[in-house]
Write a protein that holds these residues in place. Structure first.
Motif, short mmCIF file in Angstrom:
data_model
loop_
_atom_site.label_atom_id
_atom_site.label_comp_id
_atom_site.label_asym_id
_atom_site.label_seq_id
_atom_site.Cartn_x
_atom_site.Cartn_y
_atom_site.Cartn_z
N LYS A 17 1.44 -38.83 30.15
CA LYS A 17 2.50 -39.69 30.69
C LYS A 17 1.97 -40.90 31.46
CE LYS A 17 6.57 -36.71 30.93
NZ LYS A 17 6.57 -36.40 29.57
N LYS A 18 0.67 -40.92 31.74
CA LYS A 18 0.09 -42.04 32.50
C LYS A 18 0.19 -43.34 31.70
CE LYS A 18 -1.98 -39.95 36.17
NZ LYS A 18 -0.97 -39.11 36.71
N GLU A 19 0.62 -44.39 32.40
CA GLU A 19 0.81 -45.70 31.75
C GLU A 19 -0.46 -46.22 31.08
OE1 GLU A 19 2.25 -50.11 33.08
OE2 GLU A 19 3.05 -48.42 34.22
N LYS A 20 -1.59 -46.11 31.79
CA LYS A 20 -2.87 -46.61 31.28
C LYS A 20 -3.30 -45.84 30.03
CE LYS A 20 -7.17 -48.14 33.40
NZ LYS A 20 -8.05 -48.00 34.54
N VAL A 21 -3.12 -44.53 30.05
CA VAL A 21 -3.47 -43.68 28.91
C VAL A 21 -2.59 -44.05 27.72
CG1 VAL A 21 -3.47 -41.30 28.02
CG2 VAL A 21 -4.30 -41.77 30.33
N GLY A 22 -1.29 -44.18 27.97
CA GLY A 22 -0.36 -44.54 26.92
C GLY A 22 -0.69 -45.88 26.28
N ALA A 23 -0.94 -46.88 27.11
CA ALA A 23 -1.24 -48.22 26.60
C ALA A 23 -2.47 -48.18 25.69
CB ALA A 23 -1.47 -49.19 27.76
N PHE A 24 -3.51 -47.49 26.11
CA PHE A 24 -4.75 -47.42 25.34
C PHE A 24 -4.57 -46.62 24.04
CE2 PHE A 24 -8.72 -45.33 24.18
CZ PHE A 24 -9.56 -46.43 24.05
N TYR A 25 -3.99 -45.44 24.15
CA TYR A 25 -3.84 -44.57 22.97
C TYR A 25 -2.81 -45.13 21.97
CZ TYR A 25 -7.15 -40.96 24.11
OH TYR A 25 -8.33 -40.28 24.33
N ASN A 26 -1.73 -45.72 22.46
CA ASN A 26 -0.72 -46.29 21.57
C ASN A 26 -1.29 -47.48 20.78
OD1 ASN A 26 1.08 -44.38 22.52
ND2 ASN A 26 2.00 -45.76 24.01
N LYS A 27 -2.20 -48.22 21.40
CA LYS A 27 -2.80 -49.39 20.76
C LYS A 27 -3.85 -48.97 19.72
CE LYS A 27 -5.63 -53.40 21.82
NZ LYS A 27 -6.91 -53.50 22.50
N ASN A 28 -4.62 -47.93 20.02
CA ASN A 28 -5.81 -47.62 19.22
C ASN A 28 -5.68 -46.46 18.24
OD1 ASN A 28 -7.89 -49.54 20.27
ND2 ASN A 28 -7.20 -48.62 22.19
N PHE A 29 -4.69 -45.60 18.43
CA PHE A 29 -4.61 -44.39 17.61
C PHE A 29 -3.21 -44.13 17.06
CE2 PHE A 29 -7.86 -43.58 20.93
CZ PHE A 29 -8.97 -43.36 20.12
N ILE A 30 -3.16 -43.30 16.03
CA ILE A 30 -1.91 -42.70 15.58
C ILE A 30 -1.88 -41.37 16.34
CG2 ILE A 30 -0.59 -41.74 13.65
CD1 ILE A 30 -1.16 -44.81 13.42
N ASN A 31 -0.97 -41.22 17.27
CA ASN A 31 -0.92 -40.04 18.14
C ASN A 31 0.00 -38.98 17.55
OD1 ASN A 31 -2.51 -41.36 20.28
ND2 ASN A 31 -0.74 -42.67 20.42
N LEU A 32 -0.50 -37.77 17.47
CA LEU A 32 0.24 -36.68 16.84
C LEU A 32 0.07 -35.41 17.65
CD1 LEU A 32 1.80 -35.99 14.15
CD2 LEU A 32 -0.41 -35.38 13.18
N LYS A 33 1.17 -34.68 17.87
CA LYS A 33 1.15 -33.39 18.58
C LYS A 33 1.64 -32.35 17.60
CE LYS A 33 3.09 -32.72 22.80
NZ LYS A 33 2.25 -32.64 23.96
N ILE A 34 0.88 -31.27 17.44
CA ILE A 34 1.33 -30.20 16.55
C ILE A 34 1.11 -28.85 17.22
CG2 ILE A 34 1.02 -29.04 14.32
CD1 ILE A 34 0.25 -31.71 13.10
N ASP A 35 2.18 -28.05 17.24
CA ASP A 35 2.10 -26.67 17.73
C ASP A 35 1.37 -25.89 16.64
OD1 ASP A 35 2.51 -23.96 18.34
OD2 ASP A 35 4.47 -24.35 19.23
N MET A 36 0.19 -25.38 16.97
CA MET A 36 -0.67 -24.72 15.99
C MET A 36 -0.21 -23.32 15.61
SD MET A 36 -3.09 -26.69 14.96
CE MET A 36 -2.49 -28.34 15.09
N GLU A 37 0.90 -22.89 16.19
CA GLU A 37 1.40 -21.54 15.88
C GLU A 37 2.74 -21.59 15.15
OE1 GLU A 37 1.25 -19.49 19.64
OE2 GLU A 37 -0.87 -19.05 19.35
N LYS A 38 3.15 -22.81 14.74
CA LYS A 38 4.44 -22.97 14.04
C LYS A 38 4.27 -23.91 12.86
CE LYS A 38 7.52 -22.35 17.99
NZ LYS A 38 7.27 -22.86 19.31
N GLY A 39 5.08 -23.69 11.83
CA GLY A 39 5.13 -24.60 10.69
C GLY A 39 3.78 -24.93 10.10
N GLU A 40 3.55 -26.24 9.85
CA GLU A 40 2.29 -26.67 9.23
C GLU A 40 1.09 -26.45 10.16
OE1 GLU A 40 1.46 -30.81 8.39
OE2 GLU A 40 2.55 -31.46 10.16
N GLY A 41 1.35 -26.25 11.44
CA GLY A 41 0.27 -26.04 12.41
C GLY A 41 -0.57 -24.82 12.11
N VAL A 42 0.05 -23.78 11.57
CA VAL A 42 -0.67 -22.53 11.27
C VAL A 42 -1.80 -22.78 10.28
CG1 VAL A 42 -0.43 -20.17 10.37
CG2 VAL A 42 1.39 -21.15 11.78
N GLU A 43 -1.49 -23.44 9.17
CA GLU A 43 -2.50 -23.76 8.15
C GLU A 43 -3.50 -24.79 8.67
OE1 GLU A 43 -4.79 -23.68 4.91
OE2 GLU A 43 -3.22 -22.23 5.39
#
Length: 117
Positions: free
Chosen positions: A44-70
């Motif tokens: 949630k930090k503004e500085k982290v968001g600014a840097f990561y939003n500019k440089n990366f495709i950010n993705l969160k996946i729950d590794m115990e549900k859906g495609e996360g398991v595989e």
């Protein structure tokens, strides 16, 4: 803060190809306290968001549900949170495990960017 892409891993790979960016994948589990702390504090930090939003495709996946398991099996997730940096070909170029402060996450991101150049 970090704006996470809402889509599948395959869609994130496609987006990474189109934008010539690296995927930042937060591989988490719903019961993981350090994961929740990072989501609430670090991401949630503004500085982290600014840097990561500019440089990366950010993705969160729950590794115990859906495609996360595989995906968890494929990536070899053994602990949460596992943070992966994956190139547009689907190759892991960096991985970090555990809770990170905002400054630590920025340092890791900068190291990954330096690797790409």
């Amino acid at each position: 803060g970090i704006k996470f892409f809402h889509g599948t891993f395959a869609e994130a790979l496609q987006k990474a190809k189109e934008e010539h960016k690296i995927i930042f994948l937060d591989a988490y589990a719903s019961w993981c306290m350090p994961c929740k702390m990072m989501a609430k504090r670090t991401f949630k930090k503004e500085k982290v968001g600014a840097f990561y939003n500019k440089n990366f495709i950010n993705l969160k996946i729950d590794m115990e549900k859906g495609e996360g398991v595989e995906l968890s099996r494929k990536l070899g997730v053994t602990a949460y949170p596992s943070l992966f940096f994956i190139n547009e070909k689907g190759v892991i170029i960096a991985k970090s495990v555990g809770y990170h402060t905002a400054s630590a996450l920025l340092d890791i991101g900068n190291q990954v960017i330096a690797l790409k150049k």
